[in-house]
Design a protein around this motif. Structure first.
Motif, PDB file in Angstrom:
ATOM      1  N   GLY A 244      42.668 -19.515  -3.954  1.00 16.68           N
ATOM      2  CA  GLY A 244      43.454 -18.698  -3.000  1.00 16.68           C
ATOM      3  C   GLY A 244      44.434 -19.330  -2.109  1.00 16.68           C
ATOM      4  N   ALA A 245      44.946 -20.368  -2.924  1.00 16.15           N
ATOM      5  CA  ALA A 245      45.833 -21.234  -2.209  1.00 16.15           C
ATOM      6  C   ALA A 245      47.149 -20.802  -1.483  1.00 16.15           C
ATOM      7  CB  ALA A 245      46.287 -22.633  -2.888  1.00 16.15           C
ATOM      8  N   ALA A 246      47.502 -19.712  -2.354  1.00 10.00           N
ATOM      9  CA  ALA A 246      48.925 -19.049  -1.555  1.00 10.00           C
ATOM     10  C   ALA A 246      48.573 -17.986  -0.618  1.00 10.00           C
ATOM     11  CB  ALA A 246      49.455 -18.300  -3.022  1.00 10.00           C
ATOM     12  N   GLY A 247      47.664 -17.718  -0.321  1.00  5.78           N
ATOM     13  CA  GLY A 247      47.177 -16.753   0.803  1.00  5.78           C
ATOM     14  C   GLY A 247      47.330 -17.286   2.189  1.00  5.78           C
ATOM     15  N   GLN A 248      47.135 -16.365   2.959  1.00  2.28           N
ATOM     16  CA  GLN A 248      47.392 -16.631   4.651  1.00  2.28           C
ATOM     17  C   GLN A 248      46.656 -17.909   5.063  1.00  2.28           C
ATOM     18  OE1 GLN A 248      47.562 -13.884   8.363  1.00  2.28           O
ATOM     19  NE2 GLN A 248      46.240 -13.318   6.987  1.00  2.28           N
ATOM     20  N   LEU A 249      45.359 -17.769   4.882  1.00  2.00           N
ATOM     21  CA  LEU A 249      44.469 -19.079   5.113  1.00  2.00           C
ATOM     22  C   LEU A 249      44.649 -20.358   4.273  1.00  2.00           C
ATOM     23  CD1 LEU A 249      42.315 -20.189   7.044  1.00  2.00           C
ATOM     24  CD2 LEU A 249      40.611 -18.907   5.953  1.00  2.00           C
TER      25      LEU A 249
END
Ligand code: NAP
Length: 290
Positions: free
Chosen positions: A7-12
Motif C-alpha cells: 500500500g506504498a502509494a497510500g496516505q500512510l
C-alpha cells in the motif's frame, strides 16, 4: 533492515516509505506491484524478497461502501492480513499493521484503551477487527490503531478539506459532537520506526496524536493556525444520514505507547507542523516557476 511496504502509494504508505527510505532497504509495493488479496502472490513475493519487516498500509477504506460490499471489505481488511501474517511467519519476519477506532462502539466517556472490548457497529469496523486478530498469526506483530489520518502526499483527508475550505474563504460544516484523536501520518511513521527500534512487547498499540477534539474544534484550530476567520457551521452527527454507523466518541488513549517510550506529540502541534509544511510546499512550487 529490509522492509517491505504494501500500500506504498497510500496516505500512510507514502509517509512510511519516506520515513524508512534513507536508513533502510525499503521495498515499496503499490497495488499494481502486489494485490494483497491474492494469497498466492503474497506468499510468493514475501518468500522471494525475504524482508525482515512487512509494514502493511493497504486497506479497503470505503466505510459506507463496505455496508453493501462486505466481501470486498473482508478480503481487503481481514483475509489479506492473514495472508501477510502467514507469509511473515514462514520467514520469521515482523508484521506491522494498522487498525482503526471504528472497532469501538463510540459510547465511552474517556479515551479508549487497548484492553477495552471492541464492539464494531459497521462492516468496515468488523473487517478491520478481524484483520487485527489475523495479524497475530505472524511470529511477531504490531497492530497500531490510528484514527482520522492526515498529512499524506496527496492531501485528500478531511483535515485537508477543512484547510482548503478555510484558505479559500468557503464555509465549513463540521461535526460538533464527534470526539476524535487525529493522527498525523509523519508522527505515525516516526512512532512505527521507534517501535521497530525499541521492540516493546508485540501486540496492539493506539498510535494517535495526543489530546482529543471534535471536528469543529479542529476547524477552529485550523482557523487559528492560518490566521483567517472562517464561517464555521456546527453540525450534529444525528442530522447527517450515513450508510455505516460511526462511533460518536472515538478518542483513543496512547498511554501504552508512551509507557513503551514513544510519547506522541499533541494534535495541535502536529496540525501546526503540517500546515507549515503545506505553506512551504506552496511557496517552493510557486517559486520554481512550475
Ligand atoms: N484514513 C484514515 O483516516 C484511517 C483511519 C483509521 C485507520 N486507518 C488505517 O490506516 C491504514 C492506512 O490508511 P490510509 O488512509 O493511508 O489508506 P489509503 O490512503 O486509502 O491507502 C491505502 C492504499 O492501499 C492500496 N490498496 C488497497 N487495496 C489493496 C490491495 N488489495 N492490494 C494492494 N494495495 C491495496 C490502495 O491502492 P488504491 O489507491 O489503488 O486503492 C492505497 O494505495 C489502513 O489500515 C487504514 O484502515 C486509516
Amino acid at each position: 533492515m529490509r522492509i517491505m511496504v504494501t500500500g506504498a502509494a497510500g496516505q500512510l504508505g507514502g509517509a512510511i516509505v519516506q520515513r524508512f527510505g534513507s536508513a533502510h532497504d525499503v521495498l515499496p509495493l503499490t497495488r499494481g506491484d502486489l494485490d494483497v488479496t491474492r494469497e498466492a502472490d503474497v506468499a510468493r513475493t514475501v518468500a522471494a524478497e525475504r524482508p525482515d519487516v512487512i509494514i502493511n498500509c493497504t486497506a479497503y477504506n470505503d466505510v459506507d461502501g463496505a455496508e453493501a460490499h462486505a466481501r470486498e471489505a473482508f478480503e481487503g481488511n481481514a483475509l489479506a492480513v492473514l495472508a501477510l501474517a502467514r507469509a511473515a511467519r514462514d520467514i520469521s519476519a515482523t508484521l506491522v499493521h494498522y487498525g482503526t477506532d471504528f472497532i469501538f462502539d463510540g459510547l465511552a466517556d474517556r479515551p479508549y484503551i487497548e484492553s477495552d472490548p471492541p464492539r464494531p457497529a459497521s462492516v468496515y469496523g468488523m473487517s478491520k477487527l478481524l484483520g487485527e486478530w489475523f495479524a497475530a498469526d505472524a511470529s511477531a506483530h504490531y497492530v497500531l490503531r490510528v484514527e482520522s489520518l492526515f498529512g499524506g502526499p496527496r492531501a485528500r483527508s478531511s483535515v485537508d478539506r477543512i484547510i482548503d475550505a478555510i484558505s479559500g474563504g468557503q464555509p465549513v460544516r463540521a461535526f460538533s459532537d464527534r470526539t476524535v484523536t487525529p493522527s498525523y501520518v509523519n508522527d505515525v511513521a516516526d512512532a512505527t520506526a521507534r517501535l521497530l527500534d525499541g521492540r516493546p512487547e508485540p501486540g496492539v498499540y493506539h498510535c494517535v496524536n495526543s489530546g482529543t477534539t471534535t471536528w469543529l474544534g479542529l476547524a477552529e484550530e485550523v482557523e487559528r493556525v492560518l490566521g483567517r476567520r472562517a464561517d464555521l457551521q456546527p453540525v450534529a452527527v444525528a442530522s447527517v444520514p450515513m450508510k455505516a454507523q460511526r462511533p460518536q466518541y472515538c478518542a483513543l488513549s496512547n498511554r501504552k505507547l508512551a509507557a513503551a517510550g514513544i510519547p506522541m506529540p499533541t494534535w495541535q502541534d502536529a496540525l501546526a507542523r503540517y500546515v507549515a509544511g503545506r505553506r512551504q510546499a506552496t511557496v517552493t512550487s510557486s517559486g520554481s516557476g512550475n
